[in-house]
Write a protein that holds these residues in place. Structure first.
Motif, short mmCIF file in Angstrom:
data_model
loop_
_atom_site.label_atom_id
_atom_site.label_comp_id
_atom_site.label_asym_id
_atom_site.label_seq_id
_atom_site.Cartn_x
_atom_site.Cartn_y
_atom_site.Cartn_z
N THR A 36 0.93 -1.21 -0.06
CA THR A 36 -0.10 -0.02 0.08
C THR A 36 0.82 1.26 0.00
N LEU A 37 1.94 1.27 0.87
CA LEU A 37 2.85 2.55 1.01
C LEU A 37 3.45 2.84 -0.26
N ARG A 38 3.86 1.56 -1.13
CA ARG A 38 4.82 1.79 -2.44
C ARG A 38 3.68 2.45 -3.44
N HIS A 39 2.46 1.69 -3.41
CA HIS A 39 1.30 2.30 -4.39
C HIS A 39 0.97 3.74 -4.12
N ASP A 40 0.77 4.14 -2.83
CA ASP A 40 0.55 5.64 -2.67
C ASP A 40 1.80 6.47 -3.00
N THR A 41 2.93 5.97 -2.60
CA THR A 41 4.11 6.82 -3.17
C THR A 41 4.09 6.97 -4.66
N ARG A 42 3.85 5.93 -5.33
CA ARG A 42 3.81 6.09 -6.87
C ARG A 42 2.83 7.21 -7.29
N LEU A 43 1.58 7.00 -6.74
CA LEU A 43 0.56 7.85 -7.01
C LEU A 43 0.79 9.21 -6.77
N LEU A 44 1.53 9.40 -5.62
CA LEU A 44 1.69 10.78 -5.12
C LEU A 44 2.79 11.36 -6.08
N ARG A 45 3.88 10.71 -6.22
CA ARG A 45 4.91 11.02 -7.00
C ARG A 45 4.53 11.63 -8.45
N TYR A 71 9.03 13.30 2.26
CA TYR A 71 8.12 12.15 2.49
C TYR A 71 8.39 11.24 1.39
N LEU A 72 8.60 11.67 0.13
CA LEU A 72 8.51 10.93 -1.01
C LEU A 72 9.93 10.23 -0.98
N LEU A 73 10.98 10.54 -0.33
CA LEU A 73 12.31 9.99 -0.14
C LEU A 73 12.06 8.68 0.78
N VAL A 74 11.39 9.09 1.82
CA VAL A 74 11.50 8.10 2.78
C VAL A 74 10.68 7.04 2.72
N CYS A 75 9.66 7.03 1.98
CA CYS A 75 8.59 6.04 1.82
C CYS A 75 9.17 4.74 1.26
N PRO A 76 9.70 4.89 0.08
CA PRO A 76 10.17 3.45 -0.39
C PRO A 76 11.11 2.55 0.45
N THR A 84 1.51 14.16 2.76
CA THR A 84 2.13 14.62 1.41
C THR A 84 0.92 15.06 0.60
N ALA A 85 -0.07 14.43 0.47
CA ALA A 85 -1.36 14.87 -0.25
C ALA A 85 -1.83 16.19 0.28
N GLY A 86 -1.78 16.34 1.89
CA GLY A 86 -2.39 17.71 2.11
C GLY A 86 -1.31 18.84 1.76
N LEU A 87 -0.27 18.76 2.04
CA LEU A 87 0.90 19.74 1.87
C LEU A 87 0.65 19.96 0.20
N LEU A 88 0.60 18.98 -0.74
CA LEU A 88 0.38 19.25 -1.97
C LEU A 88 -0.80 20.10 -2.55
N HIS A 89 -1.84 19.54 -1.83
CA HIS A 89 -3.29 20.38 -1.88
C HIS A 89 -3.03 21.57 -1.49
N GLN A 90 -2.29 22.00 -0.54
CA GLN A 90 -2.06 23.56 -0.04
C GLN A 90 -1.31 24.35 -1.24
N LEU A 91 -0.46 23.72 -1.77
CA LEU A 91 0.51 24.24 -2.76
C LEU A 91 -0.19 24.56 -3.97
N VAL A 92 -1.24 23.78 -4.62
CA VAL A 92 -1.99 23.80 -5.74
C VAL A 92 -2.93 24.91 -5.31
#
Length: 459
Positions: A293-302, A328-333, A371-379
């Motif tokens: 699940t963590l790998r899947h979420d990381t790929r999606l967010l990346r 976060y994207l660095l540490v997840c894998p 990660t998703a929340g921070l990206l949401h704020q950026l957009v």
């Protein structure tokens, strides 16, 4: 004035919400104005953004206790706890004169970061509102860590804390943290025998589950349920440092002065399963699922970050939000590999309980949600959605929050109970630490005088 054996049982006003940076300073100033002979407020530093860093001191004893609130920007309960502890110390002389102690309460270590969280601090407290407005700086901007050692610390907030530690040479330091989803636990640099029982009592009285398998203590020795021994500092790479505190830190810096540091974690949303010690029926299968699940979420967010990044030149304040996203994207894998039993040459995990696996599931989802929340704020800050990612981000955030709420049974803990739990654990650590430190001339007044040290034990 009550001389009860439990000084925390004095009446205090309920807290309906967290305090902002300015409110913390104003409330501390009002307390000092009310009790000028017993309390002092002084500026011990200035943040990068120019915000004063205030130290509230109560009592005039020779033994110094240091309480550090707000080391992580998204964990605001510590400020409320610090003010609550100040009120307790003023109300019960056993905590000051009787213990020959002074309480030094740093109201917020990262005031700039706390200001960035003020959009969600007043409530209403929902998981979606929290994660969409969550902020925590990148690893190198977090003032509690010393990735380059104390001599290489450059953040003014870090330097202020280091100077304070060296000035006070505290016998006890308590760092006040908050768990967004999970349970309460304590990390400590030296054993305080009896602390696990006190944590259990505080949690039971306030409905706070103990986190029996916190993911960032997975390889640390246990000193009793929900109490973990912090290992000595050891250099590591960035990924290890972010997730394991495996570098020199302000937790250990005052150890040279004989300081015991306790990191006290209080949850915002409680999950009962983190307190379940029962063995897991299929731990390897569960770990494979968490890692997958963590790998899947990381790929999606990346993929989403890659789509958004070219359009961020119009966002003037993008860098502080991008830094933690990249961390976060660095540490997840690496985390997924660590938890996966099929990873060649991977870590050997200790025997896993239901509590361990619940904590791992929560932790993996937390990294994705942050990660998703921070990206949401950026957009959102860009004022438009040129990459067309907001609908997808909203869908992910809503689904992942629903998993916490419905799948894990996450329930909100009122701010009053969060702060009360944390204060009780700090008071327990204080009492136990007083007993292990050298006697002072007035210790006999309190009934908390030094007693023979109890050998380290495991419960």
């Amino acid at each position: 004035m009550s001389r009860s054996r439990h000084p925390w049982r004095c009446a205090l006003q309920p807290l309906l919400r967290y305090h902002s940076v300015d409110e913390l300073g104003a409330r501390a100033a009002a307390l000092v104005a009310r009790r000028p002979a017993d309390a002092r407020l002084r500026r011990v530093g200035t943040s990068r953004g120019g915000t004063p860093m205030w130290l509230l001191s109560v009592g005039h004893g020779s033994r110094q206790a240091l309480v550090v609130a707000g080391p992580h920007a998204n964990e605001p309960v510590g400020g409320a706890t610090a003010l609550r502890l100040a009120e307790r110390a003023l109300a019960d002389p056993r905590l000051t004169e009787g213990a020959d102690a002074t309480w030094n309460l740093l109201l917020c270590l990262d005031p700039d970061g706390l200001r960035r969280n003020e959009r969600w601090l007043p409530g209403p407290y929902t998981l979606g509102r929290y994660f969409r407005n969550f902020f925590r700086p990148g690893f190198f901007e977090q003032p509690e860590w010393l990735p380059g050692g104390a001599s290489g610390a450059t953040l003014p907030e870090t330097r202020a804390l280091l100077d304070l530690q060296d000035e006070l040479r505290p016998f006890l330091q308590c760092s006040l943290h908050g768990v967004d989803v999970g349970g309460g636990f304590v990390e400590i640099t030296d054993p305080l025998p009896g602390l696990a029982q006190r944590v259990a009592r505080a949690g039971a009285r306030l409905g706070i589950p103990r986190e029996l398998g916190a993911y960032d203590t997975l390889y640390w020795p246990g000193l009793g349920p929900a109490v973990y021994l912090i290992p000595p500092p050891r250099p590591g790479d960035l990924a290890a440092a972010i997730t394991e505190a495996a570098v020199e830190s302000t937790w250990y810096h005052p150890h040279r002065h004989g300081t015991v540091t306790a990191v006290v974690e209080a949850p915002m949303w409680a999950v009962t399963a983190v307190a379940d010690p029962a063995p897991c029926g299929d731990p390897e299968g569960a770990l494979r699922a968490v890692s997958r699940t963590l790998r899947h979420d990381t790929r999606l967010l990346r993929t989403l970050v890659t789509r958004v990044r070219p359009h961020l030149t119009v966002v003037p304040d993008a860098a502080p939000l991008l830094a933690p996203i990249d961390d976060y994207l660095l540490v997840c894998p690496g985390l997924a590999d660590t938890w996966d039993p099929d990873t060649p040459g991977g870590h050997v995990l200790p025997p896993l309980s239901t509590a361990h696996l619940a904590a791992l599931r929560i932790a993996g989802r937390r990294l994705a949600l942050r990660t998703a929340g921070l990206l949401h704020q950026l957009v959102t800050a860009a004022g438009r959605d040129p990459a067309g990612v907001l609908p997808e981000l909203d869908r992910l955030i809503d689904a992942w929050c629903a998993e916490y709420r419905d799948g894990h049974g996450a329930r909100w803990i009122p701010v009053t109970r969060q702060a009360e739990y944390q204060a009780r654990v700090v008071l327990a650590a204080f009492e136990l630490a007083v007993r292990r430190t050298p006697a002072c001339s007035r210790s006999g007044e309190s009934g908390w005088g030094p007693r023979p040290a109890v050998p380290m034990h495991r419960e």
